[in-house]
Design a protein around this motif. Structure first.
Motif, short mmCIF file in Angstrom:
data_model
loop_
_atom_site.label_atom_id
_atom_site.label_comp_id
_atom_site.label_asym_id
_atom_site.label_seq_id
_atom_site.Cartn_x
_atom_site.Cartn_y
_atom_site.Cartn_z
N UNK A 65 53.64 16.47 -97.15
CA UNK A 65 54.14 17.14 -98.35
C UNK A 65 55.66 17.22 -98.29
N UNK A 66 56.26 17.72 -99.35
CA UNK A 66 57.71 17.94 -99.38
C UNK A 66 57.98 19.39 -99.75
N UNK A 67 58.97 19.97 -99.05
CA UNK A 67 59.35 21.35 -99.37
C UNK A 67 60.36 21.36 -100.52
N UNK A 68 60.88 22.52 -100.84
CA UNK A 68 61.81 22.65 -101.97
C UNK A 68 63.12 21.90 -101.76
N UNK B 57 50.40 24.78 -91.41
CA UNK B 57 51.51 23.83 -91.44
C UNK B 57 51.75 23.38 -90.01
N UNK B 58 52.41 22.25 -89.86
CA UNK B 58 52.78 21.76 -88.53
C UNK B 58 54.29 21.89 -88.39
N UNK B 59 54.72 22.43 -87.26
CA UNK B 59 56.15 22.61 -87.00
C UNK B 59 56.46 22.32 -85.54
N UNK B 60 57.70 22.40 -85.20
CA UNK B 60 58.15 22.10 -83.84
C UNK B 60 57.44 23.01 -82.83
N UNK B 61 56.93 22.42 -81.75
CA UNK B 61 56.23 23.19 -80.72
C UNK B 61 57.28 23.88 -79.85
N UNK B 62 57.20 25.21 -79.69
CA UNK B 62 58.23 25.94 -78.94
C UNK B 62 58.35 25.48 -77.48
N UNK B 63 59.57 25.37 -77.02
CA UNK B 63 59.83 25.05 -75.62
C UNK B 63 59.60 23.61 -75.24
N UNK B 64 59.42 22.73 -76.20
CA UNK B 64 59.16 21.31 -75.92
C UNK B 64 60.27 20.45 -76.52
N UNK B 65 60.61 19.36 -75.84
CA UNK B 65 61.62 18.43 -76.33
C UNK B 65 61.03 17.24 -77.07
N UNK C 191 63.20 18.94 -100.52
CA UNK C 191 62.76 17.54 -100.46
C UNK C 191 62.65 17.00 -99.04
N UNK C 192 62.37 17.87 -98.06
CA UNK C 192 62.14 17.45 -96.69
C UNK C 192 60.64 17.32 -96.46
N UNK C 193 60.24 16.27 -95.74
CA UNK C 193 58.83 16.06 -95.45
C UNK C 193 58.33 17.05 -94.40
N UNK C 194 57.09 17.46 -94.56
CA UNK C 194 56.40 18.25 -93.55
C UNK C 194 54.91 17.95 -93.65
N UNK C 195 54.15 18.35 -92.64
CA UNK C 195 52.71 18.13 -92.62
C UNK C 195 51.97 19.46 -92.72
N UNK C 196 50.83 19.44 -93.40
CA UNK C 196 49.92 20.58 -93.39
C UNK C 196 48.53 20.03 -93.05
#
Length: 107
Positions: A65-68, A88-96, A70-75
């Protein structure tokens, strides 16, 4: 990665997914594969899990999907057998690792 829970990792080379979704009542390892469709509302990945008798069943999907801004993200949406999880999927904390995403549930 065996200690991680509530994550999805997309392998862009093979267009496959591995992950886990867990709560106090269930702990499901997820696998996925890319899905192509002419339907713009179709998921970009189909998600599967194994039954207790070791049968692969479809349990959900991941949508791009795209946020307001216009950046892509996954749900994702997954039927856990104990109800449906939408997240939603986002950056996993503490991981590179940029391919490793946290599962962030929402109602």
């Amino acid at each position: 990665m065996s200690n991680l829970v509530n994550f999805i990792q997309i392998d862009e080379t093979t267009n496959t997914i591995a992950g886990n979704i867990a709560t106090l009542t269930f702990d499901i390892d997820i696998i996925g594969e890319a899905f192509t469709s002419d339907n713009p509302k179709a998921p970009v990945f189909r998600l599967f899990a194994m039954t207790p008798r070791n049968r692969r069943i479809e349990v959900g999907g991941i949508w791009k999907k795209q946020n307001r801004q216009d950046q892509d993200y996954y749900s994702l949406s997954v039927n856990t057998g104990h109800g449906r999880i939408n997240a939603n999927l986002g950056r996993y904390p503490g991981q590179d690792d940029d391919t490793l995403m946290a599962v962030i549930p929402w109602d």
